[in-house]
Design a protein around this motif. Structure first.
Motif, PDB file in Angstrom:
ATOM      1  N   ALA A 164       2.519 -33.598 -20.965  1.00  0.00           N
ATOM      2  CA  ALA A 164       1.956 -34.250 -19.773  1.00  0.00           C
ATOM      3  C   ALA A 164       0.572 -33.705 -19.442  1.00  0.00           C
ATOM      4  O   ALA A 164      -0.351 -34.449 -19.106  1.00  0.00           O
ATOM      5  N   ALA A 165       0.410 -32.380 -19.541  1.00  0.00           N
ATOM      6  CA  ALA A 165      -0.893 -31.782 -19.260  1.00  0.00           C
ATOM      7  C   ALA A 165      -1.929 -32.207 -20.291  1.00  0.00           C
ATOM      8  O   ALA A 165      -3.092 -32.465 -19.961  1.00  0.00           O
ATOM      9  N   ALA A 166      -1.523 -32.287 -21.554  1.00  0.00           N
ATOM     10  CA  ALA A 166      -2.470 -32.582 -22.633  1.00  0.00           C
ATOM     11  C   ALA A 166      -2.811 -34.057 -22.753  1.00  0.00           C
ATOM     12  O   ALA A 166      -3.831 -34.414 -23.346  1.00  0.00           O
ATOM     13  N   LEU A 167      -1.972 -34.934 -22.205  1.00  0.00           N
ATOM     14  CA  LEU A 167      -2.238 -36.365 -22.278  1.00  0.00           C
ATOM     15  C   LEU A 167      -3.616 -36.683 -21.702  1.00  0.00           C
ATOM     16  O   LEU A 167      -4.017 -36.117 -20.689  1.00  0.00           O
ATOM     17  N   PHE A 168      -4.344 -37.598 -22.349  1.00  0.00           N
ATOM     18  CA  PHE A 168      -5.687 -37.929 -21.875  1.00  0.00           C
ATOM     19  C   PHE A 168      -5.649 -38.379 -20.418  1.00  0.00           C
ATOM     20  O   PHE A 168      -4.699 -38.985 -19.950  1.00  0.00           O
ATOM     21  N   ASN A 169      -6.699 -38.067 -19.701  1.00  0.00           N
ATOM     22  CA  ASN A 169      -6.767 -38.372 -18.280  1.00  0.00           C
ATOM     23  C   ASN A 169      -7.310 -39.772 -18.021  1.00  0.00           C
ATOM     24  O   ASN A 169      -8.120 -40.298 -18.791  1.00  0.00           O
ATOM     25  N   PHE A 170      -6.856 -40.357 -16.926  1.00  0.00           N
ATOM     26  CA  PHE A 170      -7.285 -41.695 -16.510  1.00  0.00           C
ATOM     27  C   PHE A 170      -7.017 -41.805 -15.017  1.00  0.00           C
ATOM     28  O   PHE A 170      -6.096 -41.186 -14.486  1.00  0.00           O
ATOM     29  N   ALA A 171      -7.824 -42.572 -14.332  1.00  0.00           N
ATOM     30  CA  ALA A 171      -7.629 -42.751 -12.892  1.00  0.00           C
ATOM     31  C   ALA A 171      -8.661 -43.732 -12.377  1.00  0.00           C
ATOM     32  O   ALA A 171      -9.645 -44.055 -13.060  1.00  0.00           O
ATOM     33  N   SER A 172      -8.446 -44.184 -11.156  1.00  0.00           N
ATOM     34  CA  SER A 172      -9.440 -44.993 -10.461  1.00  0.00           C
ATOM     35  C   SER A 172      -9.506 -44.527  -9.020  1.00  0.00           C
ATOM     36  O   SER A 172      -8.475 -44.349  -8.367  1.00  0.00           O
ATOM     37  N   ARG A 173     -10.737 -44.315  -8.544  1.00  0.00           N
ATOM     38  CA  ARG A 173     -10.959 -43.794  -7.185  1.00  0.00           C
ATOM     39  C   ARG A 173     -11.651 -44.848  -6.322  1.00  0.00           C
ATOM     40  O   ARG A 173     -12.615 -44.573  -5.635  1.00  0.00           O
ATOM     41  N   ASN A 174     -11.127 -46.062  -6.377  1.00  0.00           N
ATOM     42  CA  ASN A 174     -11.696 -47.217  -5.691  1.00  0.00           C
ATOM     43  C   ASN A 174     -13.083 -47.536  -6.236  1.00  0.00           C
ATOM     44  O   ASN A 174     -14.025 -47.824  -5.496  1.00  0.00           O
ATOM     45  N   GLY A 175     -13.167 -47.482  -7.536  1.00  0.00           N
ATOM     46  CA  GLY A 175     -14.379 -47.796  -8.274  1.00  0.00           C
ATOM     47  C   GLY A 175     -13.992 -48.137  -9.692  1.00  0.00           C
ATOM     48  O   GLY A 175     -12.881 -48.629  -9.934  1.00  0.00           O
ATOM     49  N   PRO A 176     -14.858 -47.889 -10.658  1.00  0.00           N
ATOM     50  CA  PRO A 176     -14.510 -48.190 -12.050  1.00  0.00           C
ATOM     51  C   PRO A 176     -13.280 -47.413 -12.507  1.00  0.00           C
ATOM     52  O   PRO A 176     -13.071 -46.265 -12.091  1.00  0.00           O
ATOM     53  N   PHE A 177     -12.482 -48.026 -13.355  1.00  0.00           N
ATOM     54  CA  PHE A 177     -11.370 -47.316 -13.969  1.00  0.00           C
ATOM     55  C   PHE A 177     -11.959 -46.305 -14.946  1.00  0.00           C
ATOM     56  O   PHE A 177     -12.766 -46.658 -15.808  1.00  0.00           O
ATOM     57  N   GLU A 178     -11.567 -45.036 -14.812  1.00  0.00           N
ATOM     58  CA  GLU A 178     -12.139 -43.968 -15.622  1.00  0.00           C
ATOM     59  C   GLU A 178     -11.147 -43.540 -16.702  1.00  0.00           C
ATOM     60  O   GLU A 178      -9.967 -43.328 -16.430  1.00  0.00           O
ATOM     61  N   VAL A 179     -11.668 -43.382 -17.911  1.00  0.00           N
ATOM     62  CA  VAL A 179     -10.882 -42.910 -19.049  1.00  0.00           C
ATOM     63  C   VAL A 179     -11.560 -41.661 -19.584  1.00  0.00           C
ATOM     64  O   VAL A 179     -12.791 -41.637 -19.780  1.00  0.00           O
ATOM     65  N   GLU A 197     -10.898 -53.194 -19.259  1.00  0.00           N
ATOM     66  CA  GLU A 197     -11.843 -54.234 -18.850  1.00  0.00           C
ATOM     67  C   GLU A 197     -11.236 -55.625 -18.987  1.00  0.00           C
ATOM     68  O   GLU A 197     -11.657 -56.561 -18.291  1.00  0.00           O
ATOM     69  N   ALA A 198     -10.235 -55.756 -19.841  1.00  0.00           N
ATOM     70  CA  ALA A 198      -9.579 -57.052 -20.018  1.00  0.00           C
ATOM     71  C   ALA A 198      -8.870 -57.516 -18.750  1.00  0.00           C
ATOM     72  O   ALA A 198      -8.565 -58.712 -18.612  1.00  0.00           O
ATOM     73  N   PHE A 199      -8.630 -56.599 -17.813  1.00  0.00           N
ATOM     74  CA  PHE A 199      -8.012 -56.989 -16.546  1.00  0.00           C
ATOM     75  C   PHE A 199      -9.046 -57.502 -15.548  1.00  0.00           C
ATOM     76  O   PHE A 199      -8.690 -57.881 -14.429  1.00  0.00           O
ATOM     77  N   GLY A 200     -10.308 -57.491 -15.926  1.00  0.00           N
ATOM     78  CA  GLY A 200     -11.332 -58.105 -15.089  1.00  0.00           C
ATOM     79  C   GLY A 200     -12.119 -57.160 -14.210  1.00  0.00           C
ATOM     80  O   GLY A 200     -12.924 -57.609 -13.390  1.00  0.00           O
ATOM     81  N   GLY A 201     -11.903 -55.885 -14.364  1.00  0.00           N
ATOM     82  CA  GLY A 201     -12.644 -54.919 -13.556  1.00  0.00           C
ATOM     83  C   GLY A 201     -13.452 -53.986 -14.435  1.00  0.00           C
ATOM     84  O   GLY A 201     -13.248 -53.915 -15.649  1.00  0.00           O
ATOM     85  N   PRO A 202     -14.369 -53.237 -13.844  1.00  0.00           N
ATOM     86  CA  PRO A 202     -15.172 -52.308 -14.629  1.00  0.00           C
ATOM     87  C   PRO A 202     -14.366 -51.093 -15.070  1.00  0.00           C
ATOM     88  O   PRO A 202     -13.431 -50.663 -14.385  1.00  0.00           O
ATOM     89  N   ALA A 203     -14.729 -50.563 -16.217  1.00  0.00           N
ATOM     90  CA  ALA A 203     -14.107 -49.344 -16.734  1.00  0.00           C
ATOM     91  C   ALA A 203     -15.164 -48.549 -17.480  1.00  0.00           C
ATOM     92  O   ALA A 203     -16.148 -49.107 -17.968  1.00  0.00           O
ATOM     93  N   LYS A 204     -14.977 -47.246 -17.563  1.00  0.00           N
ATOM     94  CA  LYS A 204     -15.955 -46.399 -18.241  1.00  0.00           C
ATOM     95  C   LYS A 204     -15.285 -45.109 -18.698  1.00  0.00           C
ATOM     96  O   LYS A 204     -14.207 -44.735 -18.223  1.00  0.00           O
ATOM     97  N   THR A 205     -15.930 -44.430 -19.642  1.00  0.00           N
ATOM     98  CA  THR A 205     -15.481 -43.097 -20.013  1.00  0.00           C
ATOM     99  C   THR A 205     -16.143 -42.083 -19.087  1.00  0.00           C
ATOM    100  O   THR A 205     -17.205 -42.328 -18.511  1.00  0.00           O
ATOM    101  N   ALA A 206     -15.502 -40.938 -18.950  1.00  0.00           N
ATOM    102  CA  ALA A 206     -16.027 -39.894 -18.063  1.00  0.00           C
ATOM    103  C   ALA A 206     -15.491 -38.545 -18.527  1.00  0.00           C
ATOM    104  O   ALA A 206     -14.428 -38.458 -19.149  1.00  0.00           O
ATOM    105  N   ASP A 207     -16.251 -37.488 -18.234  1.00  0.00           N
ATOM    106  CA  ASP A 207     -15.732 -36.143 -18.428  1.00  0.00           C
ATOM    107  C   ASP A 207     -14.683 -35.889 -17.351  1.00  0.00           C
ATOM    108  O   ASP A 207     -14.978 -35.946 -16.160  1.00  0.00           O
ATOM    109  N   MET A 208     -13.468 -35.609 -17.773  1.00  0.00           N
ATOM    110  CA  MET A 208     -12.365 -35.440 -16.824  1.00  0.00           C
ATOM    111  C   MET A 208     -11.604 -34.161 -17.189  1.00  0.00           C
ATOM    112  O   MET A 208     -10.531 -34.198 -17.786  1.00  0.00           O
ATOM    113  N   THR A 209     -12.219 -33.028 -16.839  1.00  0.00           N
ATOM    114  CA  THR A 209     -11.681 -31.736 -17.236  1.00  0.00           C
ATOM    115  C   THR A 209     -10.651 -31.265 -16.222  1.00  0.00           C
ATOM    116  O   THR A 209     -10.975 -30.548 -15.269  1.00  0.00           O
TER     117      THR A 209
END
Length: 585
Positions: free
Chosen positions: A516-531, A545-557
């Protein structure tokens, strides 16, 4: 100034630590869905124990906590011992100059308590603290370094109060390991070496430069052993004199001197501000999720509310048995709704009426009904929770930085601690006094006192107020009321998403704590979906993005430190993105 001592021993110690805790990622990381739900770091099993366990952000801190348990100490004792070491070996994240939130579970009394050691604004602080001459908010990065950003530290007061209630070992004994390491020297870790080098000489105050950099302005190398005798002296004073030694006398005077004479943005803290500080015991926030009770810290932290709200809005959906784009979309939509309410309503409850209805089941059902499983809902508006006696506050765009640490502990009697501590940004305000860094937590306030419509912002600066946080120390209880999980993470406002991810991974997808800790991080904070920016992230971005909203990669340490309790065993995990370790008996 850095002192380079016993280089051959240092190299050996760091080589051993590197092999044990900082091994590069192996090729056989988890692969359970398409796109592959990539994991980060070492593909390894959780650490198992039978009776007691400590998981902290550095092996030396975990060892200090475990030593406290082996000497007959309680979970509270172990957390304090670990935290004192973290202030030395992980100074960029937390320490005496910052604050913390702590959950404590008393197994015999079956009682959960939560403690607020958040920093406070000086008496001279006004809502216009971070406005320029034109009445506009100053740029956030410019206000981090120096004295104006420093809040009155709360860690020492909070830990002493918790020890008075739940400690077993003498207070002074809990400082022994940290004092010994500060006097004898410790090896610089990979993360500390990297972060000091990345900051650059000009980022630090002159006093911090003297400690973190060599005479030529160079950062320490991995394995160089350094001493911090000023920190050892400070710890000894607190060990001998209790919190009074910190909140009055020479230490308090030196803190005020560092703040008011700062090389940038001199502040206005006084010794009265420090002497008047008090930690507060507050009610925990709990919510239900698939038969579990999820409990966290209430305001002034938004972490417990946002985690519980997100999970409750997700409960009506089947998230499957593995991460999929459909599941991540639902998690992101619930996160957007929770963040919309968090940003509008949550602040220090001693200054602002936080609506009790944020956790109302009918209200959360109404909010959940806004989630379309097939389509992104865009930026969400806050809702209108019941039981709100105050006018709706203004929109808030507060920024948080991820200079934070997490300690998770369970002792042989079943008592537990989840503590998230912070100095806010990496290296806080960059002010260094008596061997420790001072926080920049006041930049967690909204720089604007009101929104564009003139409505006061709940999280605006006010004298004596505690800035909103996203820290989310969490405990999870099963359907029989038994403790099942202890967790939390650093990460600024992304902490909420990291904790939600870990709980869903363990509850819905059957992951063990390490997976669970090692699984890649993802979240949305009322903005773009972050991966999280890991291998394969682009495919996940396209899927979202196929769901119609913005998404982007981010450093998520993230820095999740997790203990799972069940079947007569303890399973501990420390996030491979950082340097922590789970240790137990």
């Amino acid at each position: 100034m850095l002192r380079y001592i016993r280089p051959s021993l240092a190299i050996g110690l760091i080589a051993t630590a590197t092999a044990l805790f900082w091994t590069p990622a192996s090729a056989d990381t988890l692969s359970r869905a398409a796109p592959e739900p990539a994991s980060v770091g070492v593909a390894r099993a959780p650490v198992e124990a039978d009776r007691q366990m400590v998981v902290a952000a550095h092996p030396l801190a975990s060892l200090a906590g475990l030593r406290a348990l082996r000497n007959g100490g309680s979970a509270a004792d172990a957390a304090i011992a670990a935290m004192m070491v973290l202030g030395l070996v992980e100074p960029q994240s937390a320490g005496l100059g910052g604050g913390a939130f702590l959950l404590h579970w008393d197994e015999e009394a079956r009682a959960l308590t939560s403690w607020d050691g958040r920093e406070t604004a000086p008496a001279a602080a006004t809502p216009e603290r971070f406005l320029n001459a034109e009445g506009k908010p100053d740029p956030w990065p410019q206000m981090v370094p120096g004295g104006l950003s420093v809040g009155v530290p709360g860690l020492v007061a909070m830990l002493h109060d918790v020890h008075a209630e739940h400690g077993k070992l003498p207070w002074a004994r809990l400082f022994d390991d940290a004092i010994g390491l500060a006097n004898g020297g410790f090896g610089v870790s990979p993360r500390l070496a990297m972060l000091v080098a990345g900051m650059g000489e000009d980022a630090f105050s002159p006093q911090a430069q003297d400690y973190f950099l060599d005479p030529d302005g160079a950062a320490p190398l991995l394995g160089q052993v350094i001493e911090n005798q000023a920190y050892a002296d400070t710890l000894q004073r607190i060990a001998d004199g209790g919190p009074e030694a910190f909140y009055s006398g020479e230490i308090a005077e030196d803190i005020v001197g560092a703040v008011t004479n700062a090389w940038r943005n001199p502040g206005d803290m006084t010794t009265d501000d420090i002497g008047n500080y008090r930690a507060i015991e507050r009610p925990a926030v709990c919510g239900d999720y698939r038969g579990y009770k999820i409990c966290g810290m209430g305001p002034p932290s938004s972490g417990g509310l946002a985690v519980a709200m997100t999970l409750r809005m997700l409960e009506r959906f089947d998230l499957g048995k593995t991460p999929t784009p459909e599941a991540l979309h639902l998690i992101g939509e619930a996160g957007n709704l929770a963040f919309a309410d968090r940003n509008r309503y949550v602040a220090d409850p001693d200054f602002v009426t936080v609506p009790a209805g944020l956790m109302n089941p009918d209200y959360l059902a109404e909010r959940s009904a806004l989630i379309d499983p097939a389509k992104a809902g865009g930026v969400r508006e806050p809702g209108n929770p019941p039981a709100s006696a105050a006018p709706s506050p203004g929109r808030d765009g507060t920024k948080e930085a991820p200079g934070t640490t997490q300690v998770s502990v369970i002792d042989a009697d079943g008592n537990a601690v989840s503590m998230t501590a912070s100095i806010e940004s990496a290296f806080g305000s960059r002010l260094f006094v008596r061997g420790f860094l001072l926080n920049n937590e006041l930049t967690d306030f909204s720089f604007a006192p009101a929104d564009a419509e003139g409505r006061p912002i709940a999280n605006r600066v006010e004298a004596g107020k505690r800035p909103r946080s996203s820290m989310a120390p969490t405990m999870v209880f099963d359907e029989n009321g038994k403790l099942a999980m202890i967790l939390g993470s650093p990460g600024g406002s992304r902490i909420i998403g990291y904790v939600v991810k870990a709980i869903i991974a363990m509850v819905d997808w059957g992951y063990d704590p390490q997976a669970a800790a090692a699984l890649f991080n993802f979240a949305s904070r009322n903005g773009p979906f972050e991966v999280e920016d890991v291998t394969g992230a682009d495919r996940w971005v396209a899927a979202m993005e196929a769901f119609g909203g913005p998404a982007k990669t981010a450093d998520m340490t993230s820095g999740l430190n997790i203990i799972a309790v069940g079947g007569g065993k303890l399973a501990g995990a420390s996030d491979p993105r950082r340097e922590g370790a789970a240790m137990g008996d």
